[in-house]
Design a protein around this motif. Structure first.
Motif, PDB file in Angstrom:
ATOM      1  N   ASN A  49       0.717  -1.201  -0.176  1.00  0.00           N
ATOM      2  CA  ASN A  49       0.234  -0.075  -0.210  1.00  0.00           C
ATOM      3  C   ASN A  49       0.732   1.338  -0.048  1.00  0.00           C
ATOM      4  O   ASN A  49       1.865   1.523   0.640  1.00  0.00           O
ATOM      5  CB  ASN A  49      -0.786  -0.051   1.271  1.00  0.00           C
ATOM      6  N   THR A  87       0.642   5.783  -0.657  1.00  0.00           N
ATOM      7  CA  THR A  87      -0.265   6.880  -0.375  1.00  0.00           C
ATOM      8  C   THR A  87      -0.020   8.135  -1.403  1.00  0.00           C
ATOM      9  O   THR A  87       1.296   8.074  -2.026  1.00  0.00           O
ATOM     10  CB  THR A  87       0.053   7.489   1.068  1.00  0.00           C
ATOM     11  N   LYS A 118      -9.310  -1.009 -10.404  1.00  0.00           N
ATOM     12  CA  LYS A 118     -10.304  -0.293  -9.496  1.00  0.00           C
ATOM     13  C   LYS A 118     -10.736  -0.413  -8.280  1.00  0.00           C
ATOM     14  O   LYS A 118     -11.401   0.033  -7.489  1.00  0.00           O
ATOM     15  CB  LYS A 118     -11.363  -0.334 -10.577  1.00  0.00           C
ATOM     16  N   ASP A 119     -10.059  -1.831  -7.936  1.00  0.00           N
ATOM     17  CA  ASP A 119     -10.479  -2.465  -6.510  1.00  0.00           C
ATOM     18  C   ASP A 119      -9.444  -2.194  -5.520  1.00  0.00           C
ATOM     19  O   ASP A 119      -9.469  -2.614  -4.259  1.00  0.00           O
ATOM     20  CB  ASP A 119     -10.596  -3.919  -6.494  1.00  0.00           C
ATOM     21  N   ASN A 136      -7.199   0.609  -3.299  1.00  0.00           N
ATOM     22  CA  ASN A 136      -7.737   1.999  -2.647  1.00  0.00           C
ATOM     23  C   ASN A 136      -6.268   2.373  -2.584  1.00  0.00           C
ATOM     24  O   ASN A 136      -5.329   2.120  -2.331  1.00  0.00           O
ATOM     25  CB  ASN A 136      -8.199   2.153  -1.376  1.00  0.00           C
ATOM     26  N   PRO A 165      -5.037   5.880  -0.671  1.00  0.00           N
ATOM     27  CA  PRO A 165      -5.462   7.068   0.336  1.00  0.00           C
ATOM     28  C   PRO A 165      -4.619   8.394  -0.282  1.00  0.00           C
ATOM     29  O   PRO A 165      -3.603   8.422  -0.665  1.00  0.00           O
ATOM     30  CB  PRO A 165      -4.800   6.726   1.671  1.00  0.00           C
ATOM     31  N   GLU A 181      -9.684   9.486  -0.540  1.00  0.00           N
ATOM     32  CA  GLU A 181      -8.952   8.419  -1.163  1.00  0.00           C
ATOM     33  C   GLU A 181      -9.537   8.416  -2.756  1.00  0.00           C
ATOM     34  O   GLU A 181     -10.543   8.735  -3.051  1.00  0.00           O
ATOM     35  CB  GLU A 181      -9.305   7.058  -0.720  1.00  0.00           C
ATOM     36  N   THR A 182      -8.811   7.731  -3.597  1.00  0.00           N
ATOM     37  CA  THR A 182      -8.942   7.297  -4.923  1.00  0.00           C
ATOM     38  C   THR A 182      -8.553   5.899  -5.142  1.00  0.00           C
ATOM     39  O   THR A 182      -8.455   5.224  -4.149  1.00  0.00           O
ATOM     40  CB  THR A 182      -8.437   8.252  -5.763  1.00  0.00           C
ATOM     41  N   ASN A 183      -8.362   5.468  -6.268  1.00  0.00           N
ATOM     42  CA  ASN A 183      -8.032   4.092  -6.385  1.00  0.00           C
ATOM     43  C   ASN A 183      -6.994   4.008  -7.742  1.00  0.00           C
ATOM     44  O   ASN A 183      -6.860   5.298  -8.381  1.00  0.00           O
ATOM     45  CB  ASN A 183      -9.284   3.115  -6.834  1.00  0.00           C
TER      46      ASN A 183
END
Ligand code: SF4
Length: 416
Positions: free
Chosen positions: A160, A162, A286-287, A289, A291, A304-306
């Motif tokens: 993940n 940011t 698209k799935d 995330n 932040p 947030e976006t993706n």
């Protein structure tokens, strides 16, 4: 249904394994092709981005045995190195640890990442040594003089990341943007290769563990274990490989608003052992995330976006428009290019280009053009649209190293 690693390796040895890159899998899903567990033995994943936890361990002969007792300090092209831990007493050679994030004392735009690339590209490297008896040595070496070079990444391939914005009216110097980040809502920067990322494709973390074989900057390497600061929510990996087997195309320096950083490229094969693992690799941008945080505080997401919104169908490299080129105006753009990919005449060295998009932002999409997109997001019921101005991950290099791994497996030169 299940299969074992041994069964997959047997199929690889017989030239019967079905190997796909993660991108091929995702495209087949988007194209609504019917791929089932039976059709896929291995998926090669990849990522490329700034990885600040990168360090190199070197052994280099610099002079005759007996010439000095022990090194106190050493600099490679001005980049400070840590002598030791072995003192190599009276041997005339150095054991050194060099951080990819270390900055040269002679040139604030040069650092460990640029140095590692120069070493791999066969450039001459100036080594200055200060010894404990206050003598100084100066020597020029090339990669041929390195007896050993090993890269260790203490935290790599984060699952993940940011994205960052500056909602205030100041300018923030940070490693999270290629240039000092202006406010307010002027720029949007992000990292991560989304659906191609290794850990993102193995959410259960059942496949990537200590001993897993990988490609690190093109060299065969290994997962040592979890990286520093790795957690269940934000996992990352500690990795290592022989630097002398790496290719300079996959790693290098990346200038940021807070000085030079380093980027690396990683590919990890995922053996498709069961239906659950097969389901996990079906994740799409698209799935996933992404932040969006304030670059001042860094940790608290504002929105947030993706990854579909940031990678989408955008261009991966800019185009140089000669008719718009003005040498004087271009000076700042050239200087700001994080990987020094812009030549004197304004053309782009595509081997060095990272596709970050800063030249496009700084030239207001005229001298350098690229459809790089913008992101809509809400903060406290207000909608913002901010242009993407700096990508700190390179989808092209991620794709390239995943394809290289697939080819090695197909040729029987890389076992799972
Ligand atoms: S996109 Fe532009 S600024 Fe970024 S690395 Fe390539 S040439 Fe440099």
């Amino acid at each position: 249904m299940t299969r074992t690693v041994e069964e997959i390796n047997k199929k690889i040895a017989n030239g019967e394994a079905n190997i796909f890159t993660a991108e091929e899998i995702k495209n087949s899903i988007r194209n609504e092709e019917k791929l089932s567990f039976e059709d896929v033995d291995v998926v090669t994943t990849g990522t490329c981005g700034i990885m600040s936890g990168t360090a190199a361990i070197f052994h280099i002969g610099v002079t005759e045995p007996g010439a000095f007792q022990k090194a106190k300090k050493a600099y490679l092209n001005g980049v400070p190195a840590f002598p030791g831990p072995c003192p190599n007493e009276q041997l005339g050679s150095l054991d050194l640890i060099v951080y990819g994030t270390e900055h040269s004392i002679k040139n604030h735009e040069y650092g460990g990442g640029f140095l590692f690339k120069d070493i791999l590209n066969g450039e001459e490297i100036d080594i200055e040594v200060e010894t404990i008896d206050e003598t100084k040595l100066d020597k020029t070496v090339t990669i041929e003089d390195f007896g050993r070079a090993q890269i260790i990444g203490t935290r790599m391939a984060f699952k993940n990341y940011t994205a960052f914005i500056n909602p205030e009216n100041d300018v923030v110097n940070s490693i999270f943007n290629g240039i000092p980040m202006k406010g307010s809502f002027d720029q949007f920067t992000f990292s991560g290769c989304g659906e191609l990322n290794p850990i993102q494709n193995n959410a259960s973390k059942t496949l990537i563990k200590e001993g897993t074989k990988i490609l690190l900057n093109g060299a065969k390497g290994t997962v040592i274990g979890s990286g520093t600061r790795s957690s269940d929510i934000k996992p990352n990996l500690m990795l290592t490989a022989d630097m002398l087997q790496m290719s300079g195309e996959y790693l290098g320096g990346f200038k940021t608003g807070a000085g030079p950083e380093i980027y690396d490229s990683i590919a990890i094969p995922l053996p498709i052992l069961n239906e659950k693992v097969f389901e996990e690799i079906r994740i799409l941008n698209k799935d996933i995330n992404l932040p969006i945080a304030d670059i001042h505080g860094r940790h608290l997401p504002l929105s947030e976006t993706n990854y579909e919104k940031v990678w989408g169908n955008y261009d991966e490299r800019p185009t140089f428009n000669f008719e718009k080129f003005n040498e004087k105006d271009n000076e700042n753009i050239k200087k700001s290019c994080p990987t020094n990919a812009i030549n004197e005449n304004g053309t782009i060295d595509l081997d060095k280009c990272f596709g970050c998009g800063l030249c496009v932002h700084l030239s207001k999409n005229t001298t350098y053009t690229m459809n790089i997109g913008s992101v809509d997001f809400d903060i406290e019921n207000k909608t913002y649209n901010v242009p993407i101005t700096c990508r700190q991950s390179d989808i092209q290099r991620a794709r390239k190293i995943a394809i290289k791994l697939k080819q090695l497996i197909n040729k029987g030169e890389f076992k799972i």
